[in-house]
Write a protein that holds these residues in place. Structure first.
Motif, PDB file in Angstrom:
ATOM      1  N   VAL A  63     -55.243  62.111 -56.488  1.00  0.00           N
ATOM      2  CA  VAL A  63     -55.606  60.699 -56.365  1.00  0.00           C
ATOM      3  C   VAL A  63     -56.338  60.449 -55.049  1.00  0.00           C
ATOM      4  N   GLU A  64     -55.813  61.026 -53.976  1.00  0.00           N
ATOM      5  CA  GLU A  64     -56.441  60.833 -52.663  1.00  0.00           C
ATOM      6  C   GLU A  64     -57.876  61.346 -52.650  1.00  0.00           C
ATOM      7  N   SER A  65     -58.096  62.524 -53.213  1.00  0.00           N
ATOM      8  CA  SER A  65     -59.458  63.077 -53.233  1.00  0.00           C
ATOM      9  C   SER A  65     -60.398  62.214 -54.078  1.00  0.00           C
ATOM     10  N   CYS A  76     -61.946  52.779 -47.055  1.00  0.00           N
ATOM     11  CA  CYS A  76     -60.886  53.788 -47.093  1.00  0.00           C
ATOM     12  C   CYS A  76     -60.066  53.737 -45.800  1.00  0.00           C
ATOM     13  N   ASP A  77     -59.197  52.785 -45.727  1.00  0.00           N
ATOM     14  CA  ASP A  77     -58.299  52.663 -44.590  1.00  0.00           C
ATOM     15  C   ASP A  77     -57.148  53.654 -44.761  1.00  0.00           C
ATOM     16  N   LYS A  82     -52.437  55.521 -47.708  1.00  0.00           N
ATOM     17  CA  LYS A  82     -51.096  56.120 -47.700  1.00  0.00           C
ATOM     18  C   LYS A  82     -50.117  55.264 -48.508  1.00  0.00           C
ATOM     19  N   ALA A  83     -50.187  53.948 -48.320  1.00  0.00           N
ATOM     20  CA  ALA A  83     -49.314  53.052 -49.083  1.00  0.00           C
ATOM     21  C   ALA A  83     -49.646  53.094 -50.567  1.00  0.00           C
ATOM     22  N   CYS A  87     -47.433  54.598 -54.579  1.00  0.00           N
ATOM     23  CA  CYS A  87     -47.211  53.964 -55.891  1.00  0.00           C
ATOM     24  C   CYS A  87     -47.164  54.988 -57.020  1.00  0.00           C
ATOM     25  N   PHE A  88     -47.553  56.232 -56.748  1.00  0.00           N
ATOM     26  CA  PHE A  88     -47.803  57.194 -57.824  1.00  0.00           C
ATOM     27  C   PHE A  88     -46.657  58.161 -58.044  1.00  0.00           C
TER      28      PHE A  88
END
Length: 484
Positions: A63-65, A76-77, A82-83, A87-88
Motif C-alpha cells: 500500500v505504501e509503495s 505524501c505526508d 503512517k496513520a 487502517c489496513f
C-alpha cells in the motif's frame, strides 16, 4: 469558499484483488487522498484480500509503495501515511476454494458499514458472492462494488445480473463506471438542472448537434489480449460514452435521487434509434517509427477489431427529434481529450453582413485534461472600423476560476468509493440500464460481423480515419479539433 463534505459512517472495506493493478493505481491512492483530506472516519478499516501469500505487514508495504508512486509528493505526508497504513489488514483468500474465508469473517466488525470491492475479473464474481453469503460475511445491508466489464453482450450481462441477484438485492449492487465520478460529468447535471440559462435551450429547437469525444494517445499495449476480444465499441461506447450521452440527453429527474436519475437515463437508451451502416465508422491505428501498429500491440496479425469508432445517432423523443448526436472514441489519436460539445443553431436571421465572422454559440464541457467548461459567444471586435464580429470563449477552467485547492478535485474512484460508503447509488449503473445498453449495442456489432467489415486504417497520432471526418462533412458539419 467553504467546502461542504457529507460525512461517512465507520466502515470495513474489503478489496478483493487487493494486490492487483487497479488497486495499486487507483483504489489505494484514492483512499489515501480521502484519508488525508479528513473524509475517512476514525476507526475506518480496509482489508486487502487476494491469493498472494503475504501478511499484513507486507501488504502495508504494498500500500505504501502504491501511494508513493501514484500520489503527488506534496500530498505524501509521512505522518499521515503512517496513520493511513494503520487502517489496513490483509487476509489470504482463495476465491474458488475455502481458504481464508473464515479468517475474513473474523475480521468483520458489527455495527459498521460493510463494503466489498470486486476488483477482479467477472468470472470470479459468482464464487466470491456465493462465499460471502455462505460464510455469513455479507449481510442484508452490505454493499457490493462491481467493476466493468458488465458482460460481453446482452446474454452475458443478463447472466451476470442474474448471478448477482441470487445473492444480493439491486440496492446493494454498485456497478462502477469511473467516468460518472468525474467532477465535470456531475457539473453537467448542475449546469442543466441548477440554472435557468441553459435548460430552456436544451432541445432540438435550439441545438444543432452534439458531439461527445473520448480520445486517447495511448495504444492497447499491455491490454491487447483483452482489447482484441472487445474493441472500442464494447470497451468504451457501450458504457463510458453511453453514460455521457444519457446525462446530456436525459429529461430532468423529479429529484436528485438514485432511481429518479437512473430512470431518466434508461429512457434515453430505450429511445435510441438503430445506427445505419453509413452512419458508423470503425478504424484501426497504424504504426510509425516510434510506435507499433494495433495488430502488433494486440498480437493479432489479422485482427478486425476496431481501436476507433465514430457514429451518428438519434434519440427519438420530443426533446431531441432531428438533432444528431456524434460520438467518437479511439486510441493512438492526436491528443488525450474527453469533452461534450453542444453546438447551438445559428440565429434565424442575421442583421449583420455575411463576412463579419458571426457563427453559432458552442458550449464545451471538458472532462480531461483541464476539467472545465467554456461557452463560445459572438461579440463585436474592439476598435473602430465598423461592426466586425469575433467569437470569444467565456472560460471556466476550474483551476483558474476556483483556485488550485478547490480545483484539485478528487479522482473519480475516490469519489465513487465514498458514495458507496454513504449508500448513494446515483452515479452507479442499475442492472436494467446495463442490459438496455447492450440491447442497443449488440445489433450494431452483429451487423458488421455479418458483413465482415474491415476497419479503416488511420495514422498514429492523427484525428482518426478520413471516413470519420466525412461522417460530419456530409452533413455540413465538422468535428471539434483534437487538442490537449
Amino acid at each position: 469558499m467553504v467546502s461542504r463534505v457529507i460525512p461517512v459512517d465507520p466502515f470495513d472495506l474489503v478489496i478483493f484483488g487487493g494486490t492487483g493493478d487497479l488497486a495499486r493505481r487507483k483504489i489505494l491512492p484514492g483512499l489515501y487522498r480521502r484519508f488525508r483530506d479528513g473524509q475517512m472516519p476514525d476507526g475506518a478499516r480496509i482489508i486487502g484480500a487476494a491469493r498472494s501469500d503475504i501478511d499484513t505487514a507486507k501488504y502495508r508495504q504494498f500500500v505504501e509503495s502504491a501511494v508513493l508512486e501514484f500520489v503527488s509528493k506534496k500530498k505524501c505526508d509521512p505522518e499521515v501515511l503512517k496513520a493511513f497504513l494503520g487502517c489496513f489488514s490483509y487476509v489470504t483468500v482463495d476465491a474458488l476454494g475455502d481458504m481464508g474465508w473464515s479468517e475474513l469473517a473474523k475480521e468483520m466488525r458489527d455495527d459498521v458499514v460493510h463494503a466489498f470491492y470486486f476488483s477482479v475479473g467477472p468470472r470470479l464474481f459468482e464464487p466470491i458472492a456465493e462465499r460471502l453469503k455462505s460464510h455469513a460475511i455479507a449481510g442484508p445491508d452490505a454493499r457490493i462494488v462491481v467493476e466493468k466489464p458488465f458482460g460481453h453482450d446482452l446474454e452475458t450481462a443478463r447472466a451476470l445480473n442474474a448471478t448477482m441477484a441470487q445473492h444480493f438485492e439491486e440496492r446493494q449492487i454498485y456497478r462502477i463506471d469511473h467516468y460518472l465520478g468525474k467532477e465535470t460529468v456531475q457539473n453537467l447535471m448542475a449546469l442543466r438542472f441548477g440554472n435557468m440559462l441553459f435548460e430552456p435551450l436544451w432541445n432540438a429547437q435550439y441545438v444543432d448537434h452534439i458531439q461527445i469525444t473520448v480520445a486517447e494517445t495511448v495504444g492497447v499495449e499491455g491490454r491487447g489480449a483483452y482489447y482484441d476480444r472487445s474493441g472500442a465499441m464494447r470497451d468504451m461506447v457501450q458504457n463510458h460514452l453511453m453514460q455521457l450521452l444519457c446525462l446530456t440527453a436525459m429529461e430532468p429527474p423529479s429529484k436528485f435521487d438514485p432511481d429518479a436519475v437512473r430512470d431518466e437515463k434508461l429512457k434515453v437508451i430505450r429511445a435510441l434509434d438503430p445506427v445505419e451502416p453509413e452512419d458508423l465508422v470503425r478504424g484501426q491505428y497504424l504504426g510509425d517509427d516510434d510506435v507499433a501498429p494495433y495488430t502488433q500491440d494486440a498480437e493479432a496479425e489479422d485482427s478486425r477489431t476496431e481501436s476507433f469508432v465514430a457514429m451518428k445517432l438519434h434519440v427519438s423523443n420530443w426533446r431531441w427529434n432531428g438533432t444528431p448526436f456524434y460520438l467518437r472514441t479511439g486510441k493512438r489519436l492526436r491528443a488525450r481529450m474527453s469533452e461534450i460539445v453542444v453546438r447551438f443553431k445559428e440565429p434565424p436571421h442575421s442583421i449583420f453582413e455575411e463576412d463579419t465572422g458571426q457563427s453559432a454559440n458552442e458550449l464545451s464541457i471538458r472532462l480531461q485534461p483541464n476539467e472545465g467548461m467554456d461557452l463560445k459567444v459572438t461579440i463585436k471586435e474592439p476598435g473602430p472600423g465598423g461592426m466586425r464580429l469575433i467569437d470569444v470563449p467565456l472560460d471556466m477552467t476550474f483551476a483558474e476560476a476556483l483556485g488550485e485547492e478547490v480545483a484539485d478535485v478528487p479522482d473519480a474512484y475516490e469519489r465513487l468509493i465514498m458514495d458507496v460508503i454513504r449508500g448513494n447509488q446515483t452515479l452507479f449503473m442499475r442492472g436494467d440500464e446495463v442490459e438496455a445498453a447492450w440491447a442497443w449495442t449488440d445489433p450494431i456489432i452483429e451487423a458488421w460481423q455479418e458483413r465482415r467489415d474491415v476497419p479503416h486504417s488511420y495514422d498514429a497520432f492523427s484525428s482518426g480515419p478520413e471516413e470519420a471526418l466525412m461522417l460530419l462533412h456530409k452533413d455540413g458539419r465538422r468535428w471539434r479539433e483534437l487538442r490537449e
